[in-house]
Scaffold this motif. Sequence first.
Motif, mmCIF file in Angstrom:
data_model
loop_
_atom_site.group_PDB
_atom_site.id
_atom_site.type_symbol
_atom_site.label_atom_id
_atom_site.label_comp_id
_atom_site.label_asym_id
_atom_site.label_seq_id
_atom_site.Cartn_x
_atom_site.Cartn_y
_atom_site.Cartn_z
ATOM 1 N N GLU A 63 35.780 44.466 43.433
ATOM 2 C CA GLU A 63 37.763 45.135 43.988
ATOM 3 C C GLU A 63 37.524 45.217 45.833
ATOM 4 O OE1 GLU A 63 39.878 48.367 43.310
ATOM 5 O OE2 GLU A 63 41.674 47.107 41.973
ATOM 6 N N LEU A 66 37.017 41.958 47.526
ATOM 7 C CA LEU A 66 37.623 41.318 47.082
ATOM 8 C C LEU A 66 39.186 41.884 48.582
ATOM 9 C CD1 LEU A 66 38.719 41.000 43.673
ATOM 10 C CD2 LEU A 66 38.050 38.595 44.809
ATOM 11 N N ASP A 200 40.772 44.662 35.234
ATOM 12 C CA ASP A 200 39.002 44.011 34.915
ATOM 13 C C ASP A 200 39.794 42.721 33.228
ATOM 14 O OD1 ASP A 200 36.867 44.350 34.575
ATOM 15 O OD2 ASP A 200 36.550 45.609 33.015
ATOM 16 N N LEU A 201 38.818 41.926 33.531
ATOM 17 C CA LEU A 201 38.853 41.026 32.995
ATOM 18 C C LEU A 201 38.278 40.834 31.371
ATOM 19 C CD1 LEU A 201 39.137 37.902 35.496
ATOM 20 C CD2 LEU A 201 41.674 39.235 34.288
ATOM 21 N N GLU A 303 44.699 36.737 30.628
ATOM 22 C CA GLU A 303 45.425 35.911 31.330
ATOM 23 C C GLU A 303 46.906 36.509 30.785
ATOM 24 O OE1 GLU A 303 47.036 34.451 34.774
ATOM 25 O OE2 GLU A 303 44.560 34.520 34.701
ATOM 26 N N GLN A 320 46.426 34.981 42.567
ATOM 27 C CA GLN A 320 45.362 36.111 42.089
ATOM 28 C C GLN A 320 44.638 35.976 43.074
ATOM 29 O OE1 GLN A 320 43.954 36.137 38.019
ATOM 30 N NE2 GLN A 320 45.917 35.813 37.107
ATOM 31 N N TRP A 321 43.460 37.068 43.147
ATOM 32 C CA TRP A 321 42.458 36.583 43.703
ATOM 33 C C TRP A 321 41.313 37.158 42.883
ATOM 34 C CZ3 TRP A 321 46.678 38.789 46.130
ATOM 35 C CH2 TRP A 321 47.212 38.268 47.312
ATOM 36 N N ARG A 322 40.550 36.587 42.515
ATOM 37 C CA ARG A 322 39.278 36.467 41.642
ATOM 38 C C ARG A 322 37.507 36.236 42.229
ATOM 39 N NH1 ARG A 322 40.611 34.312 36.011
ATOM 40 N NH2 ARG A 322 42.703 35.016 35.214
ATOM 41 N N ASP A 323 36.950 37.427 41.404
ATOM 42 C CA ASP A 323 35.598 36.960 41.855
ATOM 43 C C ASP A 323 35.354 35.636 41.546
ATOM 44 O OD1 ASP A 323 36.069 38.745 39.954
ATOM 45 O OD2 ASP A 323 33.464 37.587 39.618
ATOM 46 N N ASP A 326 34.679 35.429 37.527
ATOM 47 C CA ASP A 326 36.149 35.403 37.225
ATOM 48 C C ASP A 326 35.569 36.803 36.087
ATOM 49 O OD1 ASP A 326 37.535 33.811 38.103
ATOM 50 O OD2 ASP A 326 37.278 32.560 36.024
ATOM 51 N N TRP A 327 35.181 38.201 36.368
ATOM 52 C CA TRP A 327 35.239 39.428 36.287
ATOM 53 C C TRP A 327 36.010 40.014 37.032
ATOM 54 C CZ3 TRP A 327 29.368 41.002 36.479
ATOM 55 C CH2 TRP A 327 28.477 40.624 35.720
ATOM 56 N N SER A 329 40.206 40.814 38.643
ATOM 57 C CA SER A 329 41.281 40.105 39.039
ATOM 58 C C SER A 329 42.234 40.869 40.161
ATOM 59 C CB SER A 329 42.135 39.552 38.057
ATOM 60 O OG SER A 329 43.729 39.168 38.545
#
Length: 336
Positions: A63, A66, A200-201, A303, A320-323, A326-327, A329
Amino acid sequence: MTPFAEAPEALEVTTAHAVAVEARRGLTSVPRTLSPWLFYDALGSHLFEQITALPEYYLTRIERDLFRAHASEMLRLAAREMPLTLVELGAGTATKTGILLEAAVQHQPEVLYQPIDVSETALIEAADNIERHLPGVAVHSQIADYTASAFTVERPRDHRVLALYIGSSIGNFAPEEAAKILGNLRAQLQFGDTLLLGIDLAPSRQKPVDTLLAAYDDAAGVTAAFNRNILDRLNRELRSSFRPESFRHQARWNASDSRIEMHLESLAEQTVHVPANSAGPGLMLNFHPGDTIHTENSYKFTEGALAHLLHVSHFAEMKQWRDERDWFSVILAEAI
Ligand code: AVI
Protein backbone atom coordinates in the motif's frame (compact mmCIF):
# COMPACT_ATOMS: atom_id res chain seq x y z
CA MET A 1 -1.84 2.81 12.29
CA THR A 2 -4.07 1.12 14.83
CA PRO A 3 -7.44 0.32 13.34
CA PHE A 4 -9.14 -0.30 16.65
CA ALA A 5 -6.91 2.05 18.62
CA GLU A 6 -6.93 2.05 22.37
CA ALA A 7 -9.33 4.44 24.09
CA PRO A 8 -7.79 7.58 25.58
CA GLU A 9 -6.75 7.80 29.23
CA ALA A 10 -9.64 10.13 29.97
CA LEU A 11 -11.94 7.27 29.03
CA GLU A 12 -10.06 4.74 31.16
CA VAL A 13 -13.04 3.89 33.35
CA THR A 14 -15.28 3.31 30.34
CA THR A 15 -12.55 1.26 28.67
CA ALA A 16 -12.04 -0.97 31.73
CA HIS A 17 -15.78 -1.61 31.76
CA ALA A 18 -15.85 -2.18 27.99
CA VAL A 19 -13.04 -4.77 28.32
CA ALA A 20 -14.95 -6.53 31.12
CA VAL A 21 -18.18 -6.56 29.08
CA GLU A 22 -16.50 -7.82 25.91
CA ALA A 23 -14.56 -10.54 27.77
CA ARG A 24 -17.76 -11.80 29.41
CA ARG A 25 -19.72 -11.70 26.14
CA GLY A 26 -17.04 -13.40 24.08
CA LEU A 27 -15.78 -16.01 26.54
CA THR A 28 -19.29 -17.21 27.40
CA SER A 29 -20.37 -17.45 23.72
CA VAL A 30 -20.32 -20.67 21.74
CA PRO A 31 -17.95 -20.72 19.92
CA ARG A 32 -15.76 -18.49 22.11
CA THR A 33 -14.66 -15.21 20.57
CA LEU A 34 -12.86 -12.00 21.60
CA SER A 35 -13.23 -8.83 19.55
CA PRO A 36 -10.06 -7.65 17.75
CA TRP A 37 -10.26 -4.17 19.29
CA LEU A 38 -8.92 -5.85 22.44
CA PHE A 39 -5.57 -6.37 20.64
CA TYR A 40 -4.73 -2.70 20.72
CA ASP A 41 -3.52 -1.83 24.21
CA ALA A 42 -0.10 -0.14 24.37
CA LEU A 43 1.82 -3.42 23.91
CA GLY A 44 -0.56 -4.71 21.22
CA SER A 45 -0.28 -1.46 19.25
CA HIS A 46 3.49 -1.76 19.44
CA LEU A 47 3.35 -5.39 18.24
CA PHE A 48 1.07 -4.35 15.38
CA GLU A 49 3.64 -1.72 14.31
CA GLN A 50 6.21 -4.55 14.26
CA ILE A 51 3.88 -6.74 12.17
CA THR A 52 3.65 -4.03 9.52
CA ALA A 53 7.43 -4.25 9.04
CA LEU A 54 7.61 -8.09 8.80
CA PRO A 55 8.80 -9.61 5.50
CA GLU A 56 5.66 -11.83 5.36
CA TYR A 57 3.19 -8.98 6.04
CA TYR A 58 3.10 -7.51 2.53
CA LEU A 59 -0.05 -5.39 3.03
CA THR A 60 1.51 -2.25 4.51
CA ARG A 61 4.51 -2.34 2.19
CA ILE A 62 2.48 -2.68 -1.00
CA GLU A 63 0.00 0.00 0.00
CA ARG A 64 2.81 2.39 0.87
CA ASP A 65 4.47 1.68 -2.51
CA LEU A 66 1.18 2.35 -4.29
CA PHE A 67 0.85 5.69 -2.46
CA ARG A 68 4.46 6.60 -3.28
CA ALA A 69 3.94 5.82 -6.96
CA HIS A 70 0.45 7.27 -7.46
CA ALA A 71 -0.36 9.80 -4.70
CA SER A 72 -0.36 12.72 -7.09
CA GLU A 73 -2.77 11.04 -9.52
CA MET A 74 -5.02 9.90 -6.66
CA LEU A 75 -5.30 13.47 -5.40
CA ARG A 76 -5.78 14.98 -8.83
CA LEU A 77 -8.66 12.59 -9.59
CA ALA A 78 -10.23 13.22 -6.18
CA ALA A 79 -9.91 17.01 -6.50
CA ARG A 80 -10.97 17.49 -10.14
CA GLU A 81 -9.97 21.17 -10.11
CA MET A 82 -11.33 21.90 -6.63
CA PRO A 83 -9.46 22.17 -3.32
CA LEU A 84 -9.58 19.11 -1.06
CA THR A 85 -9.90 18.42 2.63
CA LEU A 86 -8.78 14.96 3.78
CA VAL A 87 -10.66 12.98 6.43
CA GLU A 88 -9.24 9.70 7.74
CA LEU A 89 -11.18 6.93 9.52
CA GLY A 90 -9.10 5.15 12.16
CA ALA A 91 -6.11 7.37 11.47
CA GLY A 92 -3.99 6.23 14.44
CA THR A 93 -0.62 7.97 14.20
CA ALA A 94 -1.22 8.56 10.46
CA THR A 95 2.19 7.26 9.39
CA LYS A 96 1.28 6.34 5.80
CA THR A 97 -0.99 9.35 5.36
CA GLY A 98 2.10 11.60 5.27
CA ILE A 99 2.73 10.49 1.67
CA LEU A 100 -0.76 11.61 0.60
CA LEU A 101 -0.59 14.86 2.57
CA GLU A 102 2.78 15.68 1.07
CA ALA A 103 1.25 15.27 -2.39
CA ALA A 104 -1.79 17.32 -1.32
CA VAL A 105 0.28 20.38 -0.35
CA GLN A 106 1.81 20.28 -3.81
CA HIS A 107 -1.69 20.59 -5.30
CA GLN A 108 -2.88 23.35 -2.97
CA PRO A 109 -0.97 25.57 -0.52
CA GLU A 110 -3.13 24.76 2.52
CA VAL A 111 -4.73 21.47 3.41
CA LEU A 112 -7.13 20.68 6.23
CA TYR A 113 -6.54 17.13 7.48
CA GLN A 114 -9.19 15.58 9.79
CA PRO A 115 -8.01 12.36 11.44
CA ILE A 116 -10.63 10.42 13.40
CA ASP A 117 -9.65 7.83 15.99
CA VAL A 118 -10.65 6.63 19.45
CA SER A 119 -7.05 7.05 20.65
CA GLU A 120 -6.23 10.55 21.85
CA THR A 121 -2.56 9.60 22.29
CA ALA A 122 -2.31 8.45 18.66
CA LEU A 123 -4.05 11.61 17.42
CA ILE A 124 -1.67 13.86 19.38
CA GLU A 125 1.31 12.02 17.88
CA ALA A 126 -0.22 12.30 14.39
CA ALA A 127 -0.82 16.07 14.74
CA ASP A 128 2.70 16.68 16.14
CA ASN A 129 4.37 14.76 13.32
CA ILE A 130 2.31 16.26 10.53
CA GLU A 131 2.40 19.87 11.70
CA ARG A 132 6.19 19.62 12.25
CA HIS A 133 6.97 18.10 8.85
CA LEU A 134 4.22 19.52 6.65
CA PRO A 135 3.74 23.21 7.45
CA GLY A 136 0.93 23.62 4.88
CA VAL A 137 -1.29 21.10 6.67
CA ALA A 138 -3.68 22.11 9.47
CA VAL A 139 -4.82 19.17 11.60
CA HIS A 140 -8.29 19.08 13.17
CA SER A 141 -8.43 15.82 15.11
CA GLN A 142 -11.57 14.15 16.32
CA ILE A 143 -11.71 11.55 19.08
CA ALA A 144 -14.55 9.32 17.95
CA ASP A 145 -15.51 5.75 17.22
CA TYR A 146 -16.22 5.79 13.49
CA THR A 147 -17.78 2.31 13.71
CA ALA A 148 -20.55 3.86 15.80
CA SER A 149 -21.04 6.72 13.28
CA ALA A 150 -20.39 9.39 15.93
CA PHE A 151 -18.18 11.69 13.84
CA THR A 152 -18.59 14.77 11.73
CA VAL A 153 -16.82 15.99 8.62
CA GLU A 154 -15.78 19.64 8.34
CA ARG A 155 -16.05 21.13 4.87
CA PRO A 156 -14.27 24.38 4.14
CA ARG A 157 -16.20 26.47 1.57
CA ASP A 158 -16.10 25.04 -1.99
CA HIS A 159 -13.92 22.09 -1.00
CA ARG A 160 -14.36 18.46 -1.93
CA VAL A 161 -13.85 15.83 0.77
CA LEU A 162 -11.45 12.94 0.22
CA ALA A 163 -12.12 10.29 2.87
CA LEU A 164 -9.30 7.82 3.57
CA TYR A 165 -9.97 4.33 4.86
CA ILE A 166 -6.70 2.59 4.26
CA GLY A 167 -4.52 -0.23 5.58
CA SER A 168 -7.11 -2.96 4.88
CA SER A 169 -8.88 -1.90 8.08
CA ILE A 170 -12.24 -2.52 6.38
CA GLY A 171 -11.18 -6.19 6.16
CA ASN A 172 -11.58 -6.65 9.90
CA PHE A 173 -15.34 -6.22 9.59
CA ALA A 174 -17.94 -8.68 8.31
CA PRO A 175 -19.49 -7.60 4.98
CA GLU A 176 -22.66 -6.19 6.56
CA GLU A 177 -20.64 -4.20 9.17
CA ALA A 178 -18.30 -2.94 6.44
CA ALA A 179 -21.31 -1.74 4.43
CA LYS A 180 -22.63 0.04 7.51
CA ILE A 181 -19.32 1.83 8.11
CA LEU A 182 -19.08 3.01 4.50
CA GLY A 183 -22.79 3.88 4.50
CA ASN A 184 -22.33 6.08 7.59
CA LEU A 185 -19.37 7.74 5.95
CA ARG A 186 -21.35 8.25 2.74
CA ALA A 187 -24.05 10.02 4.77
CA GLN A 188 -21.44 12.67 5.72
CA LEU A 189 -20.39 13.24 2.11
CA GLN A 190 -21.81 15.04 -0.91
CA PHE A 191 -22.00 13.97 -4.55
CA GLY A 192 -18.54 14.20 -6.04
CA ASP A 193 -16.67 13.66 -2.77
CA THR A 194 -14.45 10.59 -2.82
CA LEU A 195 -13.27 7.62 -0.78
CA LEU A 196 -9.77 6.14 -0.98
CA LEU A 197 -10.01 2.55 0.23
CA GLY A 198 -7.16 0.07 0.81
CA ILE A 199 -8.16 -3.61 0.57
CA ASP A 200 -6.32 -6.91 0.60
CA LEU A 201 -7.22 -9.18 -2.31
CA ALA A 202 -8.44 -12.78 -2.25
CA PRO A 203 -6.11 -15.65 -3.21
CA SER A 204 -5.55 -16.21 -6.91
CA ARG A 205 -3.08 -17.97 -9.20
CA GLN A 206 -0.60 -15.23 -8.39
CA LYS A 207 -1.43 -15.21 -4.69
CA PRO A 208 -1.34 -18.65 -3.06
CA VAL A 209 -3.23 -19.19 0.18
CA ASP A 210 0.18 -19.92 1.77
CA THR A 211 1.19 -16.30 1.15
CA LEU A 212 -1.81 -15.19 3.16
CA LEU A 213 -1.24 -17.73 5.91
CA ALA A 214 2.40 -16.65 6.27
CA ALA A 215 1.33 -13.00 6.56
CA TYR A 216 -0.73 -13.99 9.61
CA ASP A 217 1.69 -16.56 11.06
CA ASP A 218 5.18 -15.15 10.58
CA ALA A 219 8.40 -17.05 11.21
CA ALA A 220 9.56 -14.67 13.96
CA GLY A 221 6.36 -15.25 15.94
CA VAL A 222 5.34 -11.58 16.18
CA THR A 223 1.75 -12.26 15.08
CA ALA A 224 1.57 -15.12 17.59
CA ALA A 225 2.69 -12.71 20.35
CA PHE A 226 0.16 -10.14 19.10
CA ASN A 227 -2.62 -12.73 19.28
CA ARG A 228 -1.63 -14.08 22.72
CA ASN A 229 -1.31 -10.54 24.10
CA ILE A 230 -5.11 -10.44 24.16
CA LEU A 231 -4.96 -13.01 27.01
CA ASP A 232 -2.17 -11.10 28.78
CA ARG A 233 -4.34 -8.02 28.52
CA LEU A 234 -7.27 -9.76 30.20
CA ASN A 235 -4.90 -10.98 32.94
CA ARG A 236 -3.57 -7.43 33.45
CA GLU A 237 -6.90 -5.64 33.32
CA LEU A 238 -9.36 -8.20 34.70
CA ARG A 239 -6.95 -10.23 36.87
CA SER A 240 -7.95 -13.39 34.97
CA SER A 241 -5.71 -16.47 35.20
CA PHE A 242 -4.98 -17.27 31.51
CA ARG A 243 -1.65 -18.98 30.84
CA PRO A 244 -1.02 -17.55 27.36
CA GLU A 245 1.79 -20.08 26.75
CA SER A 246 -0.87 -22.82 27.00
CA PHE A 247 -2.61 -21.42 23.93
CA ARG A 248 -1.28 -21.83 20.39
CA HIS A 249 -1.64 -19.09 17.78
CA GLN A 250 -3.49 -20.32 14.71
CA ALA A 251 -4.10 -18.65 11.34
CA ARG A 252 -6.73 -20.39 9.19
CA TRP A 253 -7.99 -19.70 5.70
CA ASN A 254 -11.79 -19.82 5.56
CA ALA A 255 -12.47 -20.16 1.82
CA SER A 256 -16.26 -19.97 2.00
CA ASP A 257 -16.15 -16.60 3.78
CA SER A 258 -12.95 -15.44 2.00
CA ARG A 259 -11.17 -14.55 5.20
CA ILE A 260 -8.14 -15.31 7.32
CA GLU A 261 -9.18 -16.19 10.85
CA MET A 262 -6.98 -15.96 13.90
CA HIS A 263 -7.66 -18.31 16.79
CA LEU A 264 -6.02 -19.23 20.09
CA GLU A 265 -6.09 -22.99 20.59
CA SER A 266 -5.92 -24.51 24.05
CA LEU A 267 -3.00 -26.94 24.31
CA ALA A 268 -4.24 -28.57 27.51
CA GLU A 269 -7.18 -29.32 29.72
CA GLN A 270 -7.34 -26.11 31.73
CA THR A 271 -9.60 -23.91 33.83
CA VAL A 272 -9.36 -20.12 33.71
CA HIS A 273 -10.79 -17.86 36.39
CA VAL A 274 -12.10 -14.38 35.64
CA PRO A 275 -12.90 -12.60 38.94
CA ALA A 276 -16.17 -10.70 39.43
CA ASN A 277 -16.02 -7.21 37.90
CA SER A 278 -18.23 -4.31 36.80
CA ALA A 279 -19.73 -6.51 34.07
CA GLY A 280 -20.90 -9.33 36.35
CA PRO A 281 -20.00 -12.22 38.69
CA GLY A 282 -16.81 -14.30 38.45
CA LEU A 283 -16.40 -16.92 35.70
CA MET A 284 -14.75 -20.34 35.69
CA LEU A 285 -13.96 -21.27 32.09
CA ASN A 286 -13.04 -24.84 31.13
CA PHE A 287 -10.93 -25.47 28.03
CA HIS A 288 -10.28 -28.90 26.50
CA PRO A 289 -7.25 -29.44 24.28
CA GLY A 290 -8.16 -28.15 20.80
CA ASP A 291 -10.83 -25.70 22.03
CA THR A 292 -10.29 -22.27 20.49
CA ILE A 293 -11.03 -18.61 21.05
CA HIS A 294 -11.66 -16.87 17.73
CA THR A 295 -9.96 -13.45 17.89
CA GLU A 296 -9.97 -11.93 14.39
CA ASN A 297 -11.32 -12.09 10.86
CA SER A 298 -9.45 -10.46 8.03
CA TYR A 299 -11.57 -10.46 4.87
CA LYS A 300 -9.86 -10.74 1.49
CA PHE A 301 -11.75 -9.19 -1.40
CA THR A 302 -12.74 -10.54 -4.77
CA GLU A 303 -13.64 -8.02 -7.49
CA GLY A 304 -17.31 -8.99 -6.97
CA ALA A 305 -17.22 -8.44 -3.19
CA LEU A 306 -15.65 -5.03 -3.70
CA ALA A 307 -18.22 -4.03 -6.33
CA HIS A 308 -21.04 -5.13 -4.03
CA LEU A 309 -19.65 -3.22 -1.02
CA LEU A 310 -19.28 -0.01 -3.04
CA HIS A 311 -22.71 -0.40 -4.61
CA VAL A 312 -24.61 -0.92 -1.33
CA SER A 313 -22.85 2.01 0.32
CA HIS A 314 -23.49 4.36 -2.67
CA PHE A 315 -20.01 4.77 -4.06
CA ALA A 316 -18.88 4.21 -7.66
CA GLU A 317 -15.35 3.11 -8.49
CA MET A 318 -13.29 5.70 -10.36
CA LYS A 319 -9.92 3.96 -10.49
CA GLN A 320 -7.98 1.11 -8.90
CA TRP A 321 -4.24 0.83 -8.35
CA ARG A 322 -2.70 -2.61 -7.73
CA ASP A 323 0.78 -4.06 -7.40
CA GLU A 324 1.99 -6.15 -10.36
CA ARG A 325 0.98 -9.45 -8.65
CA ASP A 326 -2.56 -8.28 -7.76
CA TRP A 327 -2.05 -8.84 -4.04
CA PHE A 328 -3.38 -5.51 -2.75
CA SER A 329 -5.55 -2.75 -4.13
CA VAL A 330 -6.20 0.93 -3.50
CA ILE A 331 -9.53 2.12 -4.87
CA LEU A 332 -10.75 5.65 -5.48
CA ALA A 333 -14.55 5.75 -5.44
CA GLU A 334 -16.94 8.64 -5.90
CA ALA A 335 -19.95 9.33 -3.69
CA ILE A 336 -23.08 8.88 -5.83
C1 AVI B 1 -5.36 -4.01 11.18
N1 AVI B 1 -5.66 -5.08 10.28
C2 AVI B 1 -5.90 -4.58 8.93
C3 AVI B 1 -4.69 -6.17 10.34
C4 AVI B 1 -5.09 -7.27 9.33
O1 AVI B 1 -4.27 -7.58 8.49
O2 AVI B 1 -6.21 -7.75 9.41
C5 AVI B 1 -4.55 -6.73 11.74
C6 AVI B 1 -3.62 -7.91 11.81
N2 AVI B 1 -3.88 -9.05 12.37
C7 AVI B 1 -2.85 -9.86 12.27
N3 AVI B 1 -1.92 -9.23 11.59
C8 AVI B 1 -2.37 -8.01 11.31
